[in-house]
Design an enzyme around this catalytic site. Structure first.
Site, PDB file in Angstrom:
ATOM      1  N   ARG A 152     -75.385   9.338  -9.886  1.00  0.00           N
ATOM      2  CA  ARG A 152     -75.219   8.029  -9.265  1.00  0.00           C
ATOM      3  C   ARG A 152     -75.603   8.120  -7.789  1.00  0.00           C
ATOM      4  O   ARG A 152     -75.160   9.039  -7.092  1.00  0.00           O
ATOM      5  CB  ARG A 152     -73.765   7.572  -9.378  1.00  0.00           C
ATOM      6  CG  ARG A 152     -73.567   6.171  -8.801  1.00  0.00           C
ATOM      7  CD  ARG A 152     -72.146   5.698  -8.992  1.00  0.00           C
ATOM      8  NE  ARG A 152     -71.226   6.404  -8.121  1.00  0.00           N
ATOM      9  CZ  ARG A 152     -69.909   6.207  -8.140  1.00  0.00           C
ATOM     10  NH1 ARG A 152     -69.372   5.354  -8.997  1.00  0.00           N
ATOM     11  NH2 ARG A 152     -69.122   6.869  -7.334  1.00  0.00           N
ATOM     12  N   CYS A 205     -67.432   4.510 -17.580  1.00  0.00           N
ATOM     13  CA  CYS A 205     -67.094   5.715 -16.809  1.00  0.00           C
ATOM     14  C   CYS A 205     -65.899   5.498 -15.878  1.00  0.00           C
ATOM     15  O   CYS A 205     -65.583   6.371 -15.074  1.00  0.00           O
ATOM     16  CB  CYS A 205     -68.304   6.216 -16.040  1.00  0.00           C
ATOM     17  SG  CYS A 205     -68.881   5.060 -14.793  1.00  0.00           S
ATOM     18  N   ASN A 209     -62.936   0.798 -12.884  1.00  0.00           N
ATOM     19  CA  ASN A 209     -62.033   0.895 -11.726  1.00  0.00           C
ATOM     20  C   ASN A 209     -62.317  -0.262 -10.765  1.00  0.00           C
ATOM     21  O   ASN A 209     -61.413  -0.941 -10.298  1.00  0.00           O
ATOM     22  CB  ASN A 209     -62.235   2.216 -10.966  1.00  0.00           C
ATOM     23  CG  ASN A 209     -62.090   3.420 -11.853  1.00  0.00           C
ATOM     24  OD1 ASN A 209     -61.497   3.319 -12.924  1.00  0.00           O
ATOM     25  ND2 ASN A 209     -62.632   4.547 -11.449  1.00  0.00           N
ATOM     26  N   ASP A 210     -63.588  -0.449 -10.477  1.00  0.00           N
ATOM     27  CA  ASP A 210     -63.951  -1.534  -9.567  1.00  0.00           C
ATOM     28  C   ASP A 210     -63.974  -2.879 -10.274  1.00  0.00           C
ATOM     29  O   ASP A 210     -63.608  -3.890  -9.685  1.00  0.00           O
ATOM     30  CB  ASP A 210     -65.318  -1.262  -8.930  1.00  0.00           C
ATOM     31  CG  ASP A 210     -65.179  -0.335  -7.739  1.00  0.00           C
ATOM     32  OD1 ASP A 210     -64.272  -0.569  -6.928  1.00  0.00           O
ATOM     33  OD2 ASP A 210     -65.955   0.627  -7.645  1.00  0.00           O
ATOM     34  N   ARG A 270     -70.657  11.810  -9.205  1.00  0.00           N
ATOM     35  CA  ARG A 270     -70.433  11.093  -7.938  1.00  0.00           C
ATOM     36  C   ARG A 270     -71.055  11.949  -6.845  1.00  0.00           C
ATOM     37  O   ARG A 270     -70.740  13.143  -6.737  1.00  0.00           O
ATOM     38  CB  ARG A 270     -68.935  10.914  -7.694  1.00  0.00           C
ATOM     39  CG  ARG A 270     -68.264   9.921  -8.640  1.00  0.00           C
ATOM     40  CD  ARG A 270     -66.806   9.684  -8.228  1.00  0.00           C
ATOM     41  NE  ARG A 270     -66.204   8.552  -8.894  1.00  0.00           N
ATOM     42  CZ  ARG A 270     -65.401   8.650  -9.957  1.00  0.00           C
ATOM     43  NH1 ARG A 270     -65.119   9.833 -10.478  1.00  0.00           N
ATOM     44  NH2 ARG A 270     -64.876   7.566 -10.501  1.00  0.00           N
ATOM     45  N   HIS A 309     -58.137  24.201  -4.926  1.00  0.00           N
ATOM     46  CA  HIS A 309     -58.908  25.148  -5.739  1.00  0.00           C
ATOM     47  C   HIS A 309     -58.021  25.919  -6.705  1.00  0.00           C
ATOM     48  O   HIS A 309     -58.403  26.190  -7.832  1.00  0.00           O
ATOM     49  CB  HIS A 309     -59.642  26.147  -4.842  1.00  0.00           C
ATOM     50  CG  HIS A 309     -60.752  25.530  -4.071  1.00  0.00           C
ATOM     51  ND1 HIS A 309     -61.727  24.771  -4.674  1.00  0.00           N
ATOM     52  CD2 HIS A 309     -61.041  25.548  -2.763  1.00  0.00           C
ATOM     53  CE1 HIS A 309     -62.575  24.351  -3.745  1.00  0.00           C
ATOM     54  NE2 HIS A 309     -62.172  24.802  -2.579  1.00  0.00           N
ATOM     55  N   ARG A 357     -57.687  -1.652  -5.315  1.00  0.00           N
ATOM     56  CA  ARG A 357     -57.344  -0.496  -6.153  1.00  0.00           C
ATOM     57  C   ARG A 357     -56.586   0.599  -5.416  1.00  0.00           C
ATOM     58  O   ARG A 357     -56.032   1.506  -6.025  1.00  0.00           O
ATOM     59  CB  ARG A 357     -58.591   0.070  -6.838  1.00  0.00           C
ATOM     60  CG  ARG A 357     -59.614   0.645  -5.898  1.00  0.00           C
ATOM     61  CD  ARG A 357     -60.924   0.917  -6.615  1.00  0.00           C
ATOM     62  NE  ARG A 357     -61.127   2.324  -6.929  1.00  0.00           N
ATOM     63  CZ  ARG A 357     -62.279   2.851  -7.316  1.00  0.00           C
ATOM     64  NH1 ARG A 357     -63.333   2.073  -7.510  1.00  0.00           N
ATOM     65  NH2 ARG A 357     -62.398   4.112  -7.569  1.00  0.00           N
TER      66      ARG A 357
HETATM   67  C1  PEP Z   1     -65.576   2.687 -11.258  1.00  0.00           C
HETATM   68  O1  PEP Z   1     -65.593   1.858 -10.347  1.00  0.00           O
HETATM   69  O2  PEP Z   1     -65.017   2.496 -12.356  1.00  0.00           O
HETATM   70  C2  PEP Z   1     -66.240   3.996 -11.091  1.00  0.00           C
HETATM   71  C3  PEP Z   1     -66.358   4.842 -12.084  1.00  0.00           C
HETATM   72  O3  PEP Z   1     -66.699   4.330  -9.855  1.00  0.00           O
HETATM   73  P1  PEP Z   1     -65.801   4.767  -8.582  1.00  0.00           P
HETATM   74  O4  PEP Z   1     -64.425   5.040  -9.090  1.00  0.00           O
HETATM   75  O5  PEP Z   1     -66.489   5.978  -8.013  1.00  0.00           O
HETATM   76  O6  PEP Z   1     -65.911   3.565  -7.698  1.00  0.00           O
HETATM   77 MG    MG Z   2     -66.978   1.999  -8.735  1.00  0.00          MG
END
Ligand code: PEP
Ligand code: MG
Length: 606
Positions: A342, A512, A464-465, A306, A199, A475
């Site tokens: 989401r 995103c 990311n995924d 999220r 924080h 990852r």
């Molecule tokens: C992603 O996978 O790019 C994403 C934004 O979701 P998270 O990182 O929450 O899996």
């Molecule tokens: Mg993801």
């Protein structure tokens, strides 16, 4: 990790840059000293008075936190929730009742009993898989330390008694301490403990105070009144700097201030390319408390909320009303800007103890996100109803994670429509035209993007995924982190295919994943045709600024070229040439950020 570079006279410590900026000034060591707690055995007739001593200390801390909430500056009023949660923790059974019981049963002093109760709580927290939640043990520790300071009368030098501008050095700064930071007197702060998500770090960023945390032993290494340089960009603290270092950092400080002023001043300008293409720039968030920073940094809404936090932060599952209240507050605070909520993306690396998942050998490929929701219809239904009800109070969009094919969308939409019908029957308000989107983060979704686009209102690319699944790189596995290649031509082609499918079907394509907030990637992503970028709020001003300096036309040309490349190396080379020619001032080392021509990442100067 604290790295001590041996060079007496001037020496430096390395921690985590938690809030950017450069502070130069005299060190002022504040706050509680680490108190040594000894076990004392009590005689029977002392137990009651010891319990009272403990209760009085708790009451005093309560009164202190209450007074802070009342005195909070307007600018950070939204953070009062942290202090309220500390007040709740004061009376938490695990701490309060257990300590009183221990004093009685074990006949020990209050300090010892409290310390033992803290140990029990720590054991429970260590079993939690979510890193954000695990870090919340800091809050419990803070509350315990406050009570201990009351019990031992060791509050130390208080932050509100500072006489002149200083660089504050402390073992740790609680939210209560951070809230009291007088921006006129505190040039920056450095702490032994803490992380970027503590924080104190979040508040420092809201207040614009440079900060370095996690230095481990800065309170031991730096002397009261010593001259220090604190670099919140690189996470470095330099004590007793020599003349050259001082001069270099004074220059860097000026450059950074000029740069920040310019960036902030312009962060509310639209993200429009020189040839008039308007791009939406939004924020990724998890908590209500992040919204002030989101808005002050010029976000045009939240592109990714999220929602795992509420499921990870309590015992038992949150009920519909709790979820609804939380989403409603966020929607109201952001309105008229949109918030894209989401649905739960639990499983994979994010676990909740309340949802019993079988141990999986390969959780990233297991029962995760939409797969789990479809298998647990009650869990899904509760969340859908909460999101729908919140949609009556703002501009809410809904986003389904980890979609791999059309059948999953159809099933998810069927659940959504059933929830809508229930709300209608119950005469509960919602937005019947709520926009529905899907995360594009599984390679098969790209291959059938054309048919998926016909079923939804927007795509959001979770790179990311997508990178993890397409390159087969876990990852969160540091051994293969170097193979995680956002600039792989295969990844770029997939992004391109998804965007084309979206546009052919007249729907928007957002991104995103972390890639969206990386300033260096902006020209390629604009060239690939993305309509919306959603990222960590801190990155927004810079990304917008870059968008305003490029043309859509030149980015399209760059994108066409990189799509033809045969390796990431080739892509990187083309990108570096572009940045050199077109954005050299943006990546000037003088700003503390430069492109690294080998690694392809922007890295701070050290
Ligand atoms: C992603 O996978 O790019 C994403 C934004 O979701 P998270 O990182 O929450 O899996
Ligand atoms: Mg993801």
């Amino acid at each position: 990790m604290s790295l001590h570079e041996e060079k007496r006279g001037e020496f430096s410590l390395k921690g985590v840059g938690a809030s950017p900026g450069i502070a130069i000034g005299k060190a002022c060591i504040v706050g509680q000293k680490r108190v040594k707690i000894k076990r004392k055995t009590l005689s029977e007739n002392k137990i009651e008075s010891e319990q009272k001593r403990f209760k009085d200390a708790v009451e005093n801390v309560h009164a202190y936190l209450d007074s802070l909430i009342n005195k909070m500056p307007e600018q950070i009023k939204d953070h009062a929730g942290i202090l309220r949660s500390h007040i709740q923790l004061l009376k938490d059974k695990l701490l309060f009742d257990n300590t009183l019981n221990r004093i009685e049963k074990e006949k020990v002093n209050a300090e010892w009993a409290l310390k033992e109760s803290l140990q029990d709580v720590k054991v429970l927290f260590e079993q939690v898989d979510d890193s954000y939640l695990r870090e919340r043990i800091e809050d419990v520790e803070y509350v315990v330390n406050r009570i201990l300071a009351e019990l031992t009368h060791s509050q130390g030098l208080a932050l509100n008694t500072l006489k002149e501008p200083v660089v504050v050095i402390a073992h740790e700064l609680s939210p209560a301490d951070t809230i009291q930071l007088d921006q006129e007197k505190v040039l920056g702060f450095a702490t032994d403990v803490g992380s970027r998500t503590s924080h104190a770090a979040i508040l420092a960023r809201s207040l614009g105070i440079p900060a370095v945390v996690g230095l481990e032993d800065v309170t031991d290494e730096i002397a009261q009144g010593e001259l220090v340089i604190l670099d919140g960009i690189t996470g470095k603290v330099i004590a007793d700097p020599d003349k050259d270092t001082l001069e270099k950092y004074r220059e860097k400080q000026q450059c950074y201030l000029r740069y920040r002023l310019d960036v902030i001043h312009k962060s509310h300008l639209p993200a429009e390319t020189l040839d008039g293409l308007r791009i939406q720039v939004k924020a990724n968030i998890e908590l209500l408390e992040e919204i002030p920073l989101v808005l002050s940094n010029g976000a045009e809404g939240v592109g990714l909320l999220r929602t795992e936090y509420l499921y990870l932060s309590q015992k038992g599952l949150p009920d519909e009303d709790k979820l609804f209240q939380s989403y409603r507050q966020i929607a109201e605070k952001l309105a008229p800007h949109p918030v894209t909520i989401r649905t739960l993306d639990i499983g994979g690396d994010k676990f909740v103890s309340n949802i019993s998942l079988d141990e999986e050998l390969n959780p990233a490929l297991g029962l995760r996100a939409i797969r789990l929701l479809l298998r647990e219809p009650e869990l899904f239904r509760t969340q859908l109803r909460a999101i729908l009800r919140a949609s009556a109070y703002g501009n809410v969009r809904i986003l389904f994670p980890l979609i791999s094919g059309r059948h999953e969308i159809l099933k998810a939409k069927e659940m959504l429509h059933r929830a809508m019908q229930e709300l209608r029957n119950e005469r509960l308000a919602f937005d019947p035209a709520i926009k529905v989107g899907i995360m594009i983060e599984v390679p098969t979704a790209i291959m059938v993007a054309d048919s998926l686009a016909k079923e939804v209102d927007f795509f959001s690319l979770g790179t990311n995924d997508l990178i993890q699944y397409s390159l087969a790189i876990d990852r969160i596995n540091e051994h293969v982190a170097h193979l995680y290649e956002p600039l792989h031509p295969g990844v770029l082609r997939m992004i391109h295919m998804a965007v084309e499918a979206a546009h052919d079907n007249r729907i928007e394509a957002a991104i995103c994943g972390e890639m969206a907030g990386e300033p260096m990637y902006v020209p390629i992503l604009v060239g690939l045709g993305l309509d919306e970028f959603s990222m960590n709020a801190i990155d927004i001003p810079r990304v917008k600024r870059i968008i305003r300096q490029i043309t859509h036309e030149e980015c399209t040309e760059l994108a066409q070229n990189v799509l033809k490349a045969s390796s990431s190396h080739e892509v990187r080379e083309m990108l570096m040439n572009f940045l050199h020619d077109r954005l050299s001032s943006e990546f000037d080392p003088a700003f503390g950020l430069k492109p690294d021509f080998d690694g392809g990442k922007i890295c701070p100067i050290s």
